[in-house]
Write an enzyme that holds these catalytic residues in place. Structure first.
Site, PDB file in Angstrom:
ATOM      1  N   LYS A 175      -2.982  18.171  27.226  1.00  0.00           N
ATOM      2  CA  LYS A 175      -2.597  18.132  28.625  1.00  0.00           C
ATOM      3  C   LYS A 175      -3.451  19.084  29.451  1.00  0.00           C
ATOM      4  O   LYS A 175      -3.474  19.020  30.672  1.00  0.00           O
ATOM      5  CB  LYS A 175      -1.116  18.564  28.761  1.00  0.00           C
ATOM      6  CG  LYS A 175      -0.171  17.782  27.903  1.00  0.00           C
ATOM      7  CD  LYS A 175       1.185  18.528  27.871  1.00  0.00           C
ATOM      8  CE  LYS A 175       2.005  18.046  26.706  1.00  0.00           C
ATOM      9  NZ  LYS A 175       3.174  18.902  26.475  1.00  0.00           N
ATOM     10  N   GLY A 176      -4.142  19.991  28.768  1.00  0.00           N
ATOM     11  CA  GLY A 176      -4.801  21.107  29.446  1.00  0.00           C
ATOM     12  C   GLY A 176      -5.831  20.711  30.492  1.00  0.00           C
ATOM     13  O   GLY A 176      -6.036  21.425  31.469  1.00  0.00           O
ATOM     14  N   GLU A 218     -12.710  19.256  29.174  1.00  0.00           N
ATOM     15  CA  GLU A 218     -11.785  20.144  28.469  1.00  0.00           C
ATOM     16  C   GLU A 218     -11.406  21.333  29.337  1.00  0.00           C
ATOM     17  O   GLU A 218     -12.152  21.723  30.235  1.00  0.00           O
ATOM     18  CB  GLU A 218     -12.451  20.664  27.188  1.00  0.00           C
ATOM     19  CG  GLU A 218     -12.124  19.860  25.948  1.00  0.00           C
ATOM     20  CD  GLU A 218     -10.733  20.161  25.399  1.00  0.00           C
ATOM     21  OE1 GLU A 218      -9.850  20.644  26.135  1.00  0.00           O
ATOM     22  OE2 GLU A 218     -10.541  19.899  24.201  1.00  0.00           O
ATOM     23  N   ASP A 219     -10.254  21.904  29.041  1.00  0.00           N
ATOM     24  CA  ASP A 219      -9.832  23.132  29.702  1.00  0.00           C
ATOM     25  C   ASP A 219     -10.527  24.342  29.075  1.00  0.00           C
ATOM     26  O   ASP A 219     -11.102  25.168  29.755  1.00  0.00           O
ATOM     27  CB  ASP A 219      -8.312  23.299  29.648  1.00  0.00           C
ATOM     28  CG  ASP A 219      -7.747  23.064  28.245  1.00  0.00           C
ATOM     29  OD1 ASP A 219      -8.499  22.680  27.321  1.00  0.00           O
ATOM     30  OD2 ASP A 219      -6.530  23.253  28.068  1.00  0.00           O
ATOM     31  N   ASP A 236     -12.097  27.158  22.292  1.00  0.00           N
ATOM     32  CA  ASP A 236     -11.836  28.429  21.617  1.00  0.00           C
ATOM     33  C   ASP A 236     -12.597  28.429  20.298  1.00  0.00           C
ATOM     34  O   ASP A 236     -13.747  28.847  20.251  1.00  0.00           O
ATOM     35  CB  ASP A 236     -10.331  28.596  21.440  1.00  0.00           C
ATOM     36  CG  ASP A 236      -9.959  29.935  20.832  1.00  0.00           C
ATOM     37  OD1 ASP A 236     -10.823  30.825  20.786  1.00  0.00           O
ATOM     38  OD2 ASP A 236      -8.802  30.107  20.392  1.00  0.00           O
ATOM     39  N   LYS A 275     -14.837  30.308  25.095  1.00  0.00           N
ATOM     40  CA  LYS A 275     -14.606  31.633  24.511  1.00  0.00           C
ATOM     41  C   LYS A 275     -15.624  31.887  23.405  1.00  0.00           C
ATOM     42  O   LYS A 275     -16.203  30.959  22.851  1.00  0.00           O
ATOM     43  CB  LYS A 275     -13.178  31.711  23.977  1.00  0.00           C
ATOM     44  CG  LYS A 275     -12.129  31.580  25.093  1.00  0.00           C
ATOM     45  CD  LYS A 275     -10.899  32.373  24.778  1.00  0.00           C
ATOM     46  CE  LYS A 275      -9.689  31.485  24.728  1.00  0.00           C
ATOM     47  NZ  LYS A 275      -8.554  32.141  24.070  1.00  0.00           N
ATOM     48  N   PHE A 289      -6.140  35.617  25.196  1.00  0.00           N
ATOM     49  CA  PHE A 289      -5.328  34.446  25.481  1.00  0.00           C
ATOM     50  C   PHE A 289      -5.138  34.321  26.996  1.00  0.00           C
ATOM     51  O   PHE A 289      -4.702  35.258  27.653  1.00  0.00           O
ATOM     52  CB  PHE A 289      -3.967  34.527  24.777  1.00  0.00           C
ATOM     53  CG  PHE A 289      -3.275  33.206  24.759  1.00  0.00           C
ATOM     54  CD1 PHE A 289      -3.595  32.268  23.787  1.00  0.00           C
ATOM     55  CD2 PHE A 289      -2.338  32.882  25.735  1.00  0.00           C
ATOM     56  CE1 PHE A 289      -2.982  31.018  23.786  1.00  0.00           C
ATOM     57  CE2 PHE A 289      -1.726  31.639  25.735  1.00  0.00           C
ATOM     58  CZ  PHE A 289      -2.041  30.706  24.767  1.00  0.00           C
ATOM     59  N   ASP A 343      -1.692  26.652  28.971  1.00  0.00           N
ATOM     60  CA  ASP A 343      -0.288  27.057  28.868  1.00  0.00           C
ATOM     61  C   ASP A 343      -0.066  28.161  27.848  1.00  0.00           C
ATOM     62  O   ASP A 343      -0.855  28.380  26.933  1.00  0.00           O
ATOM     63  CB  ASP A 343       0.572  25.870  28.440  1.00  0.00           C
ATOM     64  CG  ASP A 343       0.347  25.511  26.962  1.00  0.00           C
ATOM     65  OD1 ASP A 343      -0.815  25.224  26.601  1.00  0.00           O
ATOM     66  OD2 ASP A 343       1.319  25.563  26.185  1.00  0.00           O
TER      67      ASP A 343
HETATM   68  P1  IMP Z   1      -9.959  25.132  19.638  1.00  0.00           P
HETATM   69  O1  IMP Z   1      -9.644  26.404  18.920  1.00  0.00           O
HETATM   70  O2  IMP Z   1     -11.291  25.200  20.366  1.00  0.00           O
HETATM   71  O3  IMP Z   1      -9.887  23.945  18.704  1.00  0.00           O
HETATM   72  O4  IMP Z   1      -8.866  24.967  20.778  1.00  0.00           O
HETATM   73  C1  IMP Z   1      -7.714  24.185  20.586  1.00  0.00           C
HETATM   74  C2  IMP Z   1      -6.762  24.258  21.746  1.00  0.00           C
HETATM   75  O5  IMP Z   1      -6.100  25.516  21.728  1.00  0.00           O
HETATM   76  C3  IMP Z   1      -7.308  24.148  23.148  1.00  0.00           C
HETATM   77  O6  IMP Z   1      -7.594  22.847  23.571  1.00  0.00           O
HETATM   78  C4  IMP Z   1      -6.141  24.733  23.952  1.00  0.00           C
HETATM   79  O7  IMP Z   1      -5.150  23.756  24.138  1.00  0.00           O
HETATM   80  C5  IMP Z   1      -5.641  25.814  23.017  1.00  0.00           C
HETATM   81  N1  IMP Z   1      -6.119  27.157  23.434  1.00  0.00           N
HETATM   82  C6  IMP Z   1      -7.157  27.853  22.949  1.00  0.00           C
HETATM   83  N2  IMP Z   1      -7.284  29.052  23.568  1.00  0.00           N
HETATM   84  C7  IMP Z   1      -6.294  29.094  24.505  1.00  0.00           C
HETATM   85  C8  IMP Z   1      -5.889  30.062  25.500  1.00  0.00           C
HETATM   86  O8  IMP Z   1      -6.469  31.154  25.671  1.00  0.00           O
HETATM   87  N3  IMP Z   1      -4.823  29.727  26.268  1.00  0.00           N
HETATM   88  C9  IMP Z   1      -4.147  28.556  26.148  1.00  0.00           C
HETATM   89  N4  IMP Z   1      -4.488  27.627  25.233  1.00  0.00           N
HETATM   90  C10 IMP Z   1      -5.548  27.881  24.415  1.00  0.00           C
HETATM   91 MG    MG Z   2      -7.529  21.415  25.388  1.00  0.00          MG
END
Ligand code: IMP
Ligand code: MG
Length: 184
Positions: free
Chosen positions: A47-48, A103-104, A107, A135, A156, A163
């Site tokens: 949803k981000g 993407e939002d 990470d 990040k 975070f 969210d």
């Molecule tokens: P990934 O670690 O790049 O696979 O990220 C997976 C998901 O974790 C992202 O799409 C976000 O939904 C969530 N996420 C990662 N970092 C944050 C943060 O700092 N705040 C909120 N959601 C996060």
């Molecule tokens: Mg996301």
């Protein structure tokens, strides 16, 4: 919702609404130029990415198509494992299409690198990625991200679609929460 509504729950604002809008205008101009004369499909990851999709789509000068995917990544607690399940798939056949994933945040990058591989297997002309926030962990994965809003430290963050426990997505800025919020 705004900073005033957050009271003591807001620790700090990292990216203001004005900074987000200014950056989106720059990214939009690049995307317009890069896809000039092509039929672009932007794919938001639910949803981000809802806020970025809505605002990015409106700064673009061409009538892009929009579609959505929802994925869940299995992992221990808050860490992403890279094992991904599709909760909602595209309604669009992307064979021979130019696709831009929106993407939002990136990470670990594990969810996104899986998604890029999945979409590439469907025979599109191109797949690129636009993210509002990247990040530092994302540098460890082999992932080509063409459009990046902001490189932020490994904290975070919430707001602008992001969210904590499904809340704070509707903040117009990106910020961090006060420690007491996590303790409640
Ligand atoms: P990934 O670690 O790049 O696979 O990220 C997976 C998901 O974790 C992202 O799409 C976000 O939904 C969530 N996420 C990662 N970092 C944050 C943060 O700092 N705040 C909120 N959601 C996060
Ligand atoms: Mg996301």
């Amino acid at each position: 919702m705004d900073a005033k509504d957050m009271g003591r729950d807001l620790e700090k604002v990292l990216v203001t609404e004005e900074e987000i809008n200014a950056r989106l205008a720059e990214l939009g101009a690049r995307i317009d130029a890069d896809y000039a004369g092509r039929d672009l499909l932007i794919v938001g990851v639910l949803k981000g990415a809802v806020m970025v999709m809505a605002d990015l789509a409106r700064v673009l000068h061409s009538p892009v198509s929009m579609d959505w995917m929802a994925v869940s990544s299995y992992g221990a607690g808050t860490t992403s494992s890279g094992v991904v399940r599709i909760l909602k798939d595209l309604e669009t056949d992307i064979k021979d299409r130019d696709v831009l994933i929106v993407e939002d945040v990136i990470d670990s990058g594990l969810t996104l690198s899986w998604l890029v591989g999945n979409l590439k297997s469907r025979g599109p002309s191109s797949v690129e990625v636009c993210t509002m926030v990247r990040k530092p962990l994302a540098f460890d994965v082999d992932l080509d991200v063409k459009y990046i809003g902001f490189d932020l430290p490994n904290e975070f963050i919430v707001g602008y679609g992001l969210d904590y426990a499904e809340k704070y997505r509707n903040l117009p800025f990106i910020g961090t929460l006060a420690p007491h919020v996590y303790e409640e």
